[in-house]
Design a protein around this motif. Structure first.
Motif, PDB file in Angstrom:
ATOM      1  N   ILE B 127       0.748  -1.106   0.050  1.00 39.28           N
ATOM      2  CA  ILE B 127      -0.191   0.047  -0.065  1.00 39.28           C
ATOM      3  C   ILE B 127       0.886   1.160  -0.018  1.00 39.28           C
ATOM      4  N   PHE B 130       1.652   2.064  -3.601  1.00 38.92           N
ATOM      5  CA  PHE B 130       0.642   2.993  -4.249  1.00 38.92           C
ATOM      6  C   PHE B 130       0.285   4.010  -3.451  1.00 38.92           C
ATOM      7  N   ARG B 131       1.054   4.503  -2.479  1.00 38.91           N
ATOM      8  CA  ARG B 131       0.911   5.800  -1.622  1.00 38.91           C
ATOM      9  C   ARG B 131      -0.509   5.809  -1.046  1.00 38.91           C
ATOM     10  N   ILE B 132      -0.853   4.824  -0.173  1.00 37.61           N
ATOM     11  CA  ILE B 132      -2.190   4.773   0.523  1.00 37.61           C
ATOM     12  C   ILE B 132      -1.675   4.771   2.153  1.00 37.61           C
ATOM     13  N   LEU B 141     -10.549   6.305  -2.224  1.00 39.36           N
ATOM     14  CA  LEU B 141      -9.333   6.152  -2.740  1.00 39.36           C
ATOM     15  C   LEU B 141      -9.664   6.314  -4.431  1.00 39.36           C
ATOM     16  N   GLN B 145      -5.568   3.451  -6.607  1.00 37.38           N
ATOM     17  CA  GLN B 145      -5.196   3.171  -5.255  1.00 37.38           C
ATOM     18  C   GLN B 145      -6.090   1.937  -4.698  1.00 37.38           C
ATOM     19  N   SER B 175       0.060   3.876 -11.919  1.00 32.45           N
ATOM     20  CA  SER B 175      -0.731   2.859 -11.445  1.00 32.45           C
ATOM     21  C   SER B 175      -0.454   1.422 -12.145  1.00 32.45           C
TER      22      SER B 175
END
Lengths: 735, 332, 130
Positions: B127, B130-132, B141, B145, B175
């Motif tokens: 995560i 995916f920069r979450i 999101l 994401q 992504s």
């Protein structure tokens, strides 16, 4: 995983709980019995509202949980989590049950506690009045699995998809009716068993649909492959499923049948609309069979039952004779026919519907200007009208039973002892005063006199009483009480026990029509005069009559002194006992009543030909049953009967043929075709429609070997057992 | 229905379909598929929308019952996959659906609850990739994401078989690259038990296929036309340039030339895409031209091809006449 | 370490792109004998390509004798070995020279021009060698 699923399911419906709770609270608040001296129908109306709301809420929950699963991505995401499919369903079910219960328990619990505190002091009610509501609400929970089932059925929305809602509808209705009526123990057992059966079965049925049908198999139940390694599916879920399908089908058929036949029946054939049958007496005491109509009377200014036609009963005629065989009473004599006086039956008392305390059908003011409400247990509660006391004061003035005021130890049996006494009075006698201090009660164990002022209940007579009547002897102008107990009829002279106060006199016709003046009655004394032994077979039914039928007794003064004791057995027969002035039985006559309705055959010919053969035979049997006073047709009617049977047979054959067609159209297997064929015998012409709506069409292709059409879900051709042709190669395949 | 021999097959194949067929009403969506997805391979399933890819995957996942035939996933009949088998499978649905009301941390708890293994570090690193943040609400999101969270939920469970239904759908290039990176890394390793990892992904992006897949499978109109390794595919299918006039490539020619995938008129010449051509393919083409009424000695040259060209040639056969004839004909 | 660059959608399969680029790097001397190559997994991860593809490329390079594999330690640039006969080596180069020459002629280059171009390229290689 299950806990996680449960948490997710609950979290997803959590928002509906406060909403439902608010609605249910408002409903509960509005349905609470008000501060009043009258019994309110809280239990029924609360139950009916909760049945509707509960059903709706259960359905909303079910739809909320299953509607998103119609999306393939939602389904895919959820069901790819490693858990048996049944766990997903049970998580939804448990979450829904929790939400459902949570929504009701708070408002209901508060209402229960509150009602327990204010009742019965300020209103004739009890917290138990809320119980039917809760139970019906619980029964309506069956709408949740039903909606889950519905959503997972492969049938079309216009077809039979919504059929399955009929079953919870019926269950809820059954629970409601069961709680509204006083059923015998076996009836109650049946209702409870049915409801519980389905409450237990329903989750299995819906679970079966949820886990299997939602995978959209092309056949509902097809052969399992040999690797039955998924052991989490209860095998009898399928059985339950089939039972439920049949039950729903039956309900829908019944509803459809009623939609067609009942309006047809009532629109085509309404022979005795508004007419009722009764028995009256000619001047010489001969019983007459009369037909009355509910008509407007110009003179009196209101509607009432007026005799239209009358026939003299003939003791020589047999059972099931026609009215036409009787001698009609001349029109000018009809007005002179007399009604016998009713002997109040002490063995009759309204049975208690479950969870009710106060008897509901008693209204109006009673002795002392109070409202007297008996409980089903036989204790009277007297309330003052709300307007006559301060807001904070109790309305309940007094409790009374046989032992006296304030006691609840010796309840009256039957409970409506005040009404028993006043209804036993001949119509020409004034009823006990409503404002007076003294009033009278009668129950199966004696006669009582109560004095409100002295707060005392006195027993006048302590003996077994089956029937009780108070009449004026026309010859001697004195008042006589009749007590029927077993095989004896005792006569008592009723005297005033207060010196100088006379008994109220017979009212004139004029006074009677005005509604009668209710003069106060003095204290009474009952002096036994004579005991008459009834004939030993007095209670036995006549030849051919069923034993279990309501008996009523009537009394009529004879012209030459003495009495007629009349026993009527439903609308089946009359027994007449002549007692002369010296209290000797002088004659005894029995009469059968004529067949109430005209021959039902022409009507039934049409009606029964619309219904399938088995139901038709049942209907004929029912019609021919002794309760309906219908004899099996005589020789002249046999032709009609044969015609009728012919129609039924034709109907069945047609149903069979159409079912056959429908099954062929759906290319059902031989086994299910046979099943449906058999069903067509019971269900009639509706069967082909059911076949078409229950089995969705499955594409067919022609077999490459025998060229006949086969369903694409057959593993091999059922006609020639050829396997499916492998894919033809195009030459561009690269493997 | 052809019977599978479970004992021999289940060890070698992750998914094994035999005569797998699915109808929706009268519509034939998946037509008598027979295929085996070998363990340890990344197989890309290509096809136009509606070619039956998703339906096939749903049947393999036990989300849809086949009309006939059967499919074994990790050795088990897909109609009744056990919990134990489901634990070994990771499945990413088309569109990356996730319940929007959950937070990422709650979603992780939910996803891990049924799994035998859970690699929390892998989840966290994915995560982050995916920069979450884990306290974010899933509904807030972005699509990319969401794809990342879905992938993290699946990959952290260390599945043996990973099934992805169009994972790149609607993703931005960044992504998509992150997704590919995660997939390459995942497929290169082995599970905790040492089993090779198998990936089946359906996609429309041939470039990605070229990068990350071992095998390619092409579905056209519910049928499987190609299922082989990428190298074999590019070797067995060739493109040829034909300098003839318009009339040369007639319907007759189409019938005569065995293995003709597509014939396309472009810039004054014909481009032929031919599968399974033998050594003497030029002579074969010439013969077919002659029979079709064209010039016998047209110039024929082999063309350079990319995977893209070949796959597109295959995909454009859907709806062609010869193809429709071979389908099962649904009668009234 | 030399960057390897992958183009998808081209006419050359990815494994051949890897082989050609490694070959060029070794020929140009940017990779010296004994230099370690990235492991299959790490190269696959860096290039975002299937590790089987990288493995296949390495296998090809091994076959061609350009790299060595040491059990457990990975791949290294090999000493130049003559694994083909002279005739075979000439055949292989000729296969490449033929299209070059025909292309140059079609484009109207003279024989001298072609030869000088070749000399230029050889000169570049020698420079980077030094």
């Amino acid at each position: 995983m299950f806990i996680a699923l449960l948490w997710k399911s609950f979290r997803e419906i959590l928002l509906t709980v406060p909403l439902a709770m608010v609605v249910l609270s408002v409903i509960t608040y509005l349905q609470m019995p008000a501060r009043s001296d009258q019994v309110q129908s809280t239990a029924s109306s609360y139950a009916s509202l909760l049945a509707c709301l509960g059903g709706a809420y259960a359905m909303v929950l079910g739809l909320l949980q299953t509607w998103p699963l119609r999306r393939t991505d939602v389904r895919g995401w959820l069901f790819s989590h490693p858990a048996p499919r049944w766990h997903f369903y049970f998580a939804d079910l448990f979450a829904a049950v929790a939400a459902y219960l949570l929504a009701i328990l708070v408002p209901w619990g508060i209402a229960w506690i509150w009602l327990g505190q204010v009742a019965p002091a300020t209103r004739p009610a009890s917290p138990w009045d809320l119980m039917p509501g809760l139970l019906v609400y619980l029964a309506a929970l069956s709408f949740h699995p039903a909606s889950v089932w519905m959503m997972n059925r492969p049938s079309s929305w216009f077809g039979s998809r919504t059929f399955v809602l009929a079953l919870p509808g019926l269950l809820t209705f059954l629970a409601f009716i069961g709680l509204e009526t006083a059923l015998p123990a076996w009836g109650w057992g049946l209702v409870i068993a049915t409801v519980v059966l389905f409450v237990v079965l329903y989750p299995l049925i819906a679970g079966e649909a949820y886990t299997r049908l939602s995978n959209a198999p092309s056949r509902v139940y097809r052969r399992r492959s040999d690797v039955g390694d998924n052991n989490d599916r209860p095998g009898f879920a399928r059985l339950a499923y089939c039972v439920a399908v049949l039950a729903s089908t039956a309900i829908v058929c019944l509803a459809a049948w009623m939609l067609v036949v009942v309006p047809l029946d009532s629109s085509l054939f309404a022979p005795t609309q508004g007419l009722i049958d009764d028995v009256m007496f000619a001047g010489d005491g001969n019983p007459c069979f009369v037909r009355k109509a509910y008509v407007w009377n110009e003179d009196r200014g209101y509607r009432h039952y007026e005799t239209q036609e009358a026939w003299l009963l003939n003791p020589e005629l047999e059972m099931f004779h026609e009215v036409s065989q009787l001698e009609p009473v001349e029109a000018n004599q009809i007005a002179n026919l007399k009604q016998a006086s009713y002997v109040t039956n002490m063995s009759w008392f309204g049975a208690q519907p479950p969870f009710r305390e106060f008897v509901q059908d008693y209204f109006g003011t009673g002795p002392g200007g109070l409202s007297w409400h008996p409980t089903y247990d036989g204790v009277y509660h007297a309330y003052v009208p709300r307007q006559s006391v301060q807001v904070e004061e109790d309305l309940l003035q007094v409790v009374m039973d046989r032992n006296g005021f304030g006691s609840t130890e010796a309840p009256f049996h039957p409970y409506h002892a005040i009404t028993n006494f006043s209804s036993a009075l001949e119509s020409h006698l004034p009823s006990p005063s409503l404002t007076g201090d003294v009033f009278f009660l009668a129950d199966a164990e004696g006669l009582y006199q109560a004095s409100l002022g002295e707060r005392r209940v006195e027993t006048l007579l302590s003996e077994k009483i089956d029937g009780f009547a108070v009449m004026i002897d026309p010859a001697r102008e004195n008042i006589i009480a009749f007590i029927l107990a077993g095989d004896t009829l005792r006569l008592y002279a009723v005297e005033s026990d207060e010196p100088g106060v006379a008994l109220p006199k017979r009212m004139t016709e004029e006074e009677h029509k005005r509604g009668g003046e209710r003069a106060p009655w003095p204290r009474l004394r009952f002096d036994e005069q004579i005991e008459i032994k009834l004939p030993p077979d007095w209670y036995a039914p006549l030849a051919g009559e069923p034993t279990k039928q309501g008996l009523t007794h009537w009394l009529l003064p004879r012209l030459d002194g003495g009495w007629l004791l009349i026993q009527q057995r439903a609308m089946s027969s009359i027994k007449r006992l002549d007692i002369d002035a010296s209290n000797q039985i002088v004659a005894r006559t029995s009469y059968y009543l004529p067949r109430a309705k005209p021959s039902p055959l022409v009507r039934d010919l049409l009606v029964t030909s619309l219904i399938p053969v088995v139901t038709a035979s049942a209907a004929l049997f029912e019609l021919a049953g002794p309760q309906n006073h219908v004899e099996l047709p005589r020789v002249t009617d046999r032709v009609l009967l044969l015609l009728c049977l012919g129609f039924v047979l034709a109907h069945s054959l047609l149903a069979w043929w159409f079912t056959e067609k429908a099954c062929t159209a759906r290319r059902l297997s031989i086994r299910s075709t046979t099943t449906w064929r058999c069903a067509s015998v019971f269900l009639g012409l509706i069967t082909p429609l059911l076949v078409l709506s229950f089995h969705h069409r499955i594409a067919s292709v022609s077999c490459h070997a025998c060229d006949r059409m086969i369903r694409v879900d057959e593993p091999r051709c059922p006609h020639c057992t050829a396997a499916w042709k492998p894919v033809e190669h195009l030459g561009i395949e690269v493997f | 229905m052809s019977d599978l021999e479970p004992d021999q097959q289940c060890d070698r194949f992750a998914i094994h379909a035999a005569g797998l067929t699915r109808y929706f009403g009268d519509q034939l969506v998946v037509d008598r598929l027979d295929f085996c997805i070998p363990k340890g391979k990344v197989t890309a399933l290509l096809g136009l929308n509606g070619a039956g890819k998703t339906t096939t995957i749903r049947m393999a996942m036990g989300l849809l019952d086949p009309t006939r035939g059967e499919c074994r996933t990790l050795g088990e009949n897909s109609r009744e996959l056990s919990t134990r088998t489901l634990q070994r499978i990771g499945y990413l649905v088309e569109g990356h659906y996730l319940p929007g009301w959950m937070r990422v941390s709650a979603l992780e708890r939910f996803a891990r609850s049924g799994r035998a293994h859970w690699d929390a570090d892998r989840f966290r690193s994915l995560i982050e990739h995916f920069r979450i943040r884990s306290d974010q609400r899933v509904g807030r999101l972005s699509r990319g994401q969401r794809a990342g969270v879905s992938l993290a939920c699946v990959l952290a469970a260390d599945p043996e078989l990973l099934i992805l239904d169009d994972p790149a759908l609607g993703l931005d290039p960044v992504s998509r690259r992150a997704l590919n990176e995660a997939l390459v890394e995942f497929a290169g390793g082995t599970t905790r038990q040492g089993a090779a990892r198998t990936v089946l992904l359906s996609t429309h992006l041939i470039d990605d296929v070229e990068r990350i897949a071992d095998d390619i499978a092409v579905m056209i109109g519910g049928r499987l036309l190609v299922h082989t390794s990428l190298a074999n595919f590019t070797t067995r299918v060739g493109r040829w340039m034909l300098h003839v006039d318009e009339s040369g490539v007639s319907a007759r020619f189409h019938r005569e030339l065995h293995g003709l995938v597509e014939a396309r008129r472009a810039c004054g010449h014909w481009e032929l895409c031919i599968a399974n051509g033998d050594a003497d393919i030029k002579a074969q083409i010439a013969r077919a031209l002659e029979v079709g009424g064209g010039e016998a000695n047209a110039s024929i040259e082999q063309m350079e091809t990319s995977l893209n060209d070949l796959v597109i040639a295959y995909l454009s056969t859907e709806g062609s006449e010869s193809f429709r004839e071979a389908n099962e004909h649904v009668g009234a | 370490m030399v960057a390897i660059h992958i183009t998808t959608g081209s006419n050359t399969p990815i494994f051949q792109q890897i082989v050609a680029q490694v070959r060029a790097a070794i020929a140009s001397g940017r990779w010296k004998v004994g230099d370690p190559l990235p492991s299959v997994r790490s190269l696959a991860k860096e290039l975002v390509v299937n590790h089987n593809t990288v493995a296949k490329a390495y296998k090809q390079l091994l076959q061609d004798g350009l790299i060595d594999s040491h059990q457990g330690r990975g791949y290294f640039v090999a000493k130049r070995r003559e694994i083909y006969t002279k005739a075979e080596r000439v055949r292989r180069v000729r296969k490449l020279v033929q299209p070059l020459v025909s292309e140059a002629i079609t484009l109207g280059l003279s024989s001298d021009e072609i030869v000088s171009l070749l000399k230029q390229e050889l000169g570049k290689l020698r420079q980077s060698d030094e």
